[in-house]
Scaffold this motif. Structure first.
Motif, PDB file in Angstrom:
ATOM      1  N   TRP A  76       0.805  -1.221   0.000  1.00  0.00           N
ATOM      2  CA  TRP A  76       0.000   0.000   0.000  1.00  0.00           C
ATOM      3  C   TRP A  76       0.844   1.280   0.000  1.00  0.00           C
ATOM      4  O   TRP A  76       0.408   2.283  -0.602  1.00  0.00           O
ATOM      5  CB  TRP A  76      -0.990   0.000   1.174  1.00  0.00           C
ATOM      6  N   PRO A  77       2.047   1.319   0.641  1.00  0.00           N
ATOM      7  CA  PRO A  77       2.815   2.576   0.564  1.00  0.00           C
ATOM      8  C   PRO A  77       3.192   2.949  -0.873  1.00  0.00           C
ATOM      9  O   PRO A  77       3.172   4.132  -1.231  1.00  0.00           O
ATOM     10  CB  PRO A  77       4.059   2.278   1.408  1.00  0.00           C
ATOM     11  N   VAL A  78       3.531   1.953  -1.695  1.00  0.00           N
ATOM     12  CA  VAL A  78       3.868   2.232  -3.098  1.00  0.00           C
ATOM     13  C   VAL A  78       2.644   2.796  -3.817  1.00  0.00           C
ATOM     14  O   VAL A  78       2.748   3.744  -4.611  1.00  0.00           O
ATOM     15  CB  VAL A  78       4.358   0.956  -3.804  1.00  0.00           C
ATOM     16  N   ALA A  79       1.477   2.224  -3.521  1.00  0.00           N
ATOM     17  CA  ALA A  79       0.244   2.690  -4.149  1.00  0.00           C
ATOM     18  C   ALA A  79      -0.084   4.125  -3.753  1.00  0.00           C
ATOM     19  O   ALA A  79      -0.565   4.909  -4.572  1.00  0.00           O
ATOM     20  CB  ALA A  79      -0.913   1.759  -3.773  1.00  0.00           C
ATOM     21  N   VAL A  80       0.195   4.480  -2.488  1.00  0.00           N
ATOM     22  CA  VAL A  80      -0.063   5.851  -2.040  1.00  0.00           C
ATOM     23  C   VAL A  80       0.834   6.839  -2.778  1.00  0.00           C
ATOM     24  O   VAL A  80       0.397   7.919  -3.188  1.00  0.00           O
ATOM     25  CB  VAL A  80       0.140   5.964  -0.516  1.00  0.00           C
ATOM     26  N   TRP A  81       2.106   6.462  -2.977  1.00  0.00           N
ATOM     27  CA  TRP A  81       3.009   7.330  -3.738  1.00  0.00           C
ATOM     28  C   TRP A  81       2.532   7.475  -5.181  1.00  0.00           C
ATOM     29  O   TRP A  81       2.643   8.542  -5.776  1.00  0.00           O
ATOM     30  CB  TRP A  81       4.433   6.783  -3.701  1.00  0.00           C
ATOM     31  N   MET A  82       1.974   6.388  -5.734  1.00  0.00           N
ATOM     32  CA  MET A  82       1.443   6.484  -7.096  1.00  0.00           C
ATOM     33  C   MET A  82       0.220   7.396  -7.135  1.00  0.00           C
ATOM     34  O   MET A  82       0.002   8.108  -8.120  1.00  0.00           O
ATOM     35  CB  MET A  82       1.085   5.101  -7.632  1.00  0.00           C
ATOM     36  N   LEU A  83      -0.566   7.379  -6.066  1.00  0.00           N
ATOM     37  CA  LEU A  83      -1.709   8.276  -5.956  1.00  0.00           C
ATOM     38  C   LEU A  83      -1.258   9.736  -6.048  1.00  0.00           C
ATOM     39  O   LEU A  83      -1.831  10.538  -6.791  1.00  0.00           O
ATOM     40  CB  LEU A  83      -2.434   8.008  -4.636  1.00  0.00           C
ATOM     41  N   VAL A  84      -0.205  10.070  -5.295  1.00  0.00           N
ATOM     42  CA  VAL A  84       0.321  11.435  -5.306  1.00  0.00           C
ATOM     43  C   VAL A  84       0.829  11.802  -6.707  1.00  0.00           C
ATOM     44  O   VAL A  84       0.532  12.879  -7.236  1.00  0.00           O
ATOM     45  CB  VAL A  84       1.453  11.590  -4.270  1.00  0.00           C
ATOM     46  N   GLY A  85       1.603  10.889  -7.308  1.00  0.00           N
ATOM     47  CA  GLY A  85       2.132  11.142  -8.639  1.00  0.00           C
ATOM     48  C   GLY A  85       1.043  11.290  -9.677  1.00  0.00           C
ATOM     49  O   GLY A  85       1.146  12.112 -10.593  1.00  0.00           O
ATOM     50  N   SER A  86      -0.030  10.504  -9.542  1.00  0.00           N
ATOM     51  CA  SER A  86      -1.130  10.577 -10.505  1.00  0.00           C
ATOM     52  C   SER A  86      -1.845  11.924 -10.439  1.00  0.00           C
ATOM     53  O   SER A  86      -2.213  12.489 -11.478  1.00  0.00           O
ATOM     54  CB  SER A  86      -2.122   9.439 -10.242  1.00  0.00           C
ATOM     55  N   ALA A  87      -2.047  12.441  -9.224  1.00  0.00           N
ATOM     56  CA  ALA A  87      -2.680  13.752  -9.077  1.00  0.00           C
ATOM     57  C   ALA A  87      -1.820  14.834  -9.728  1.00  0.00           C
ATOM     58  O   ALA A  87      -2.326  15.696 -10.456  1.00  0.00           O
ATOM     59  CB  ALA A  87      -2.906  14.059  -7.599  1.00  0.00           C
ATOM     60  N   LEU A  88      -0.506  14.768  -9.487  1.00  0.00           N
ATOM     61  CA  LEU A  88       0.403  15.739 -10.094  1.00  0.00           C
ATOM     62  C   LEU A  88       0.411  15.602 -11.624  1.00  0.00           C
ATOM     63  O   LEU A  88       0.397  16.597 -12.349  1.00  0.00           O
ATOM     64  CB  LEU A  88       1.820  15.548  -9.545  1.00  0.00           C
ATOM     65  N   GLY A  89       0.443  14.365 -12.103  1.00  0.00           N
ATOM     66  CA  GLY A  89       0.475  14.125 -13.539  1.00  0.00           C
ATOM     67  C   GLY A  89      -0.777  14.604 -14.238  1.00  0.00           C
ATOM     68  O   GLY A  89      -0.721  15.120 -15.368  1.00  0.00           O
ATOM     69  N   THR A  90      -1.939  14.447 -13.584  1.00  0.00           N
ATOM     70  CA  THR A  90      -3.185  14.910 -14.178  1.00  0.00           C
ATOM     71  C   THR A  90      -3.191  16.429 -14.317  1.00  0.00           C
ATOM     72  O   THR A  90      -3.654  16.974 -15.328  1.00  0.00           O
ATOM     73  CB  THR A  90      -4.388  14.454 -13.329  1.00  0.00           C
ATOM     74  N   LEU A  91      -2.661  17.117 -13.313  1.00  0.00           N
ATOM     75  CA  LEU A  91      -2.555  18.572 -13.386  1.00  0.00           C
ATOM     76  C   LEU A  91      -1.608  18.996 -14.507  1.00  0.00           C
ATOM     77  O   LEU A  91      -1.860  19.978 -15.215  1.00  0.00           O
ATOM     78  CB  LEU A  91      -2.076  19.133 -12.047  1.00  0.00           C
ATOM     79  N   VAL A  92      -0.518  18.232 -14.677  1.00  0.00           N
ATOM     80  CA  VAL A  92       0.425  18.520 -15.763  1.00  0.00           C
ATOM     81  C   VAL A  92      -0.258  18.323 -17.117  1.00  0.00           C
ATOM     82  O   VAL A  92      -0.083  19.116 -18.046  1.00  0.00           O
ATOM     83  CB  VAL A  92       1.680  17.633 -15.658  1.00  0.00           C
ATOM     84  N   LEU A  93      -1.056  17.254 -17.220  1.00  0.00           N
ATOM     85  CA  LEU A  93      -1.774  16.967 -18.469  1.00  0.00           C
ATOM     86  C   LEU A  93      -2.686  18.119 -18.860  1.00  0.00           C
ATOM     87  O   LEU A  93      -2.779  18.483 -20.035  1.00  0.00           O
ATOM     88  CB  LEU A  93      -2.593  15.678 -18.314  1.00  0.00           C
ATOM     89  N   VAL A  94      -3.361  18.692 -17.873  1.00  0.00           N
ATOM     90  CA  VAL A  94      -4.286  19.786 -18.145  1.00  0.00           C
ATOM     91  C   VAL A  94      -3.526  21.060 -18.496  1.00  0.00           C
ATOM     92  O   VAL A  94      -3.974  21.862 -19.324  1.00  0.00           O
ATOM     93  CB  VAL A  94      -5.201  20.020 -16.922  1.00  0.00           C
ATOM     94  N   ALA A  95      -2.344  21.254 -17.893  1.00  0.00           N
ATOM     95  CA  ALA A  95      -1.640  22.533 -17.995  1.00  0.00           C
ATOM     96  C   ALA A  95      -0.639  22.607 -19.145  1.00  0.00           C
ATOM     97  O   ALA A  95      -0.333  23.692 -19.630  1.00  0.00           O
ATOM     98  CB  ALA A  95      -0.928  22.836 -16.680  1.00  0.00           C
ATOM     99  N   MET A  96      -0.094  21.456 -19.587  1.00  0.00           N
ATOM    100  CA  MET A  96       0.987  21.533 -20.573  1.00  0.00           C
ATOM    101  C   MET A  96       0.990  20.308 -21.478  1.00  0.00           C
ATOM    102  O   MET A  96       0.237  19.355 -21.269  1.00  0.00           O
ATOM    103  CB  MET A  96       2.348  21.651 -19.867  1.00  0.00           C
ATOM    104  N   ASP A  97       1.860  20.334 -22.470  1.00  0.00           N
ATOM    105  CA  ASP A  97       1.992  19.224 -23.424  1.00  0.00           C
ATOM    106  C   ASP A  97       2.707  18.050 -22.749  1.00  0.00           C
ATOM    107  O   ASP A  97       3.859  18.176 -22.338  1.00  0.00           O
ATOM    108  CB  ASP A  97       2.796  19.695 -24.639  1.00  0.00           C
ATOM    109  N   PRO A  98       2.038  16.900 -22.636  1.00  0.00           N
ATOM    110  CA  PRO A  98       2.654  15.756 -21.964  1.00  0.00           C
ATOM    111  C   PRO A  98       3.543  14.909 -22.876  1.00  0.00           C
ATOM    112  O   PRO A  98       4.168  13.959 -22.414  1.00  0.00           O
ATOM    113  CB  PRO A  98       1.443  14.939 -21.508  1.00  0.00           C
TER     114      PRO A  98
END
Length: 252
Positions: A76-98
């Motif tokens: 579960w700790p690895v999954a929680v870190w992926m949760l954080v990264g996914s939220a950041l990545g989604t914001l990047v997707l909306v804001a810039m060219d991925p």
């Protein structure tokens, strides 16, 4: 965006095939479904359409095989870190060219696959330090999953180096995907991009994905562990090629 009968039928076929691949390898649904659906829609719409099927596939893959609570307690700790990264990545997707993230991911995977020939690269530190390396893998995998919808290769490298049994490997990867995709769905909903029309279309796609998933699981259950790991590395090579092709296609 409106979808005609032809687009919906293509979507059903694509999600069926993507579910089959995911069932056989334990991952791969977004890596197959997203780029193909993006050909008839666009990248963001393709990601939104596959959210519900993706979550359904992750849940079934996680609980399949027994002792899934043990896998959850361990990873579960690895999954929680992926949760954080996914939220950041989604914001990047909306804001810039991925798109540049595709080349970054492809380069990372090639380095891993060539590590046996490039003797200076030692991946054994992952097994010696599973917690910090798991945090890094989860964060990077979530970031890439949120931006280009392909975080699986990073997680595959991490779990392959832990030398897990195939069932545990599949459960661990899908636990991470589940939290990552759930976070991505919540983030899109918060931003007002997850409409009812997309959710209604994604429901039949989810059913097709689960049918394909069951067929893929039937195949995986009849393959030896060493053969399975070999298949995963072969899949990584294919994904590298697809990532590079997608990168240049987006440039055009």
């Amino acid at each position: 965006m409106t979808f005609g009968t032809e687009e919906i039928l293509i979507g059903l076929l694509v999600t069926l095939i993507a579910g089959l691949v995911h069932g056989a390898f334990g991952l791969g649904f977004p890596m197959i479904a997203t780029p193909i659906l993006a050909l008839i829609t666009d990248v963001k719409t393709a990601i939104l359409l596959t959210l519900a099927p993706n979550i359904a596939v992750n849940v079934w893959s996680l609980i399949r095989g027994g002792n899934w609570l043990g896998s959850v307690a361990r990873f579960w700790p690895v999954a929680v870190w992926m949760l954080v990264g996914s939220a950041l990545g989604t914001l990047v997707l909306v804001a810039m060219d991925p798109n540049p993230f595709r080349l970054l991911l492809a380069a990372t995977v090639v380095l891993y696959l060539m590590s046996d020939r490039i003797k200076r690269i030692d991946w054994s530190w992952i097994g010696r330090h599973p917690r910090p390396s798991g945090a890094g893998a989860g964060l990077l995998g979530g970031l890439l999953g949120g931006t280009v919808n392909v975080g699986g290769p990073v997680m595959m490298i991490y779990f392959l180096e832990l030398r897990l049994a195939p069932v545990v490997l599949v459960q661990a990867i899908n636990l991470c995907f589940l939290l990552g995709k759930g976070t991505q769905a919540i983030t899109f909903a918060f931003l007002g991009m997850l409409g009812l029309d997309l959710l209604l279309i994604s429901l039949p796609l989810g059913i097709a994905a689960l049918i394909g998933l069951r067929g893929g699981m039937w195949i995986r259950e009849r393959v030896a562990a060493d053969t399975y790991r070999g298949w995963l590395k072969g899949l990584l090579w294919i994904l590298c090629i697809l990532l590079v092709v997608q990168f240049f296609r987006e440039l055009g």
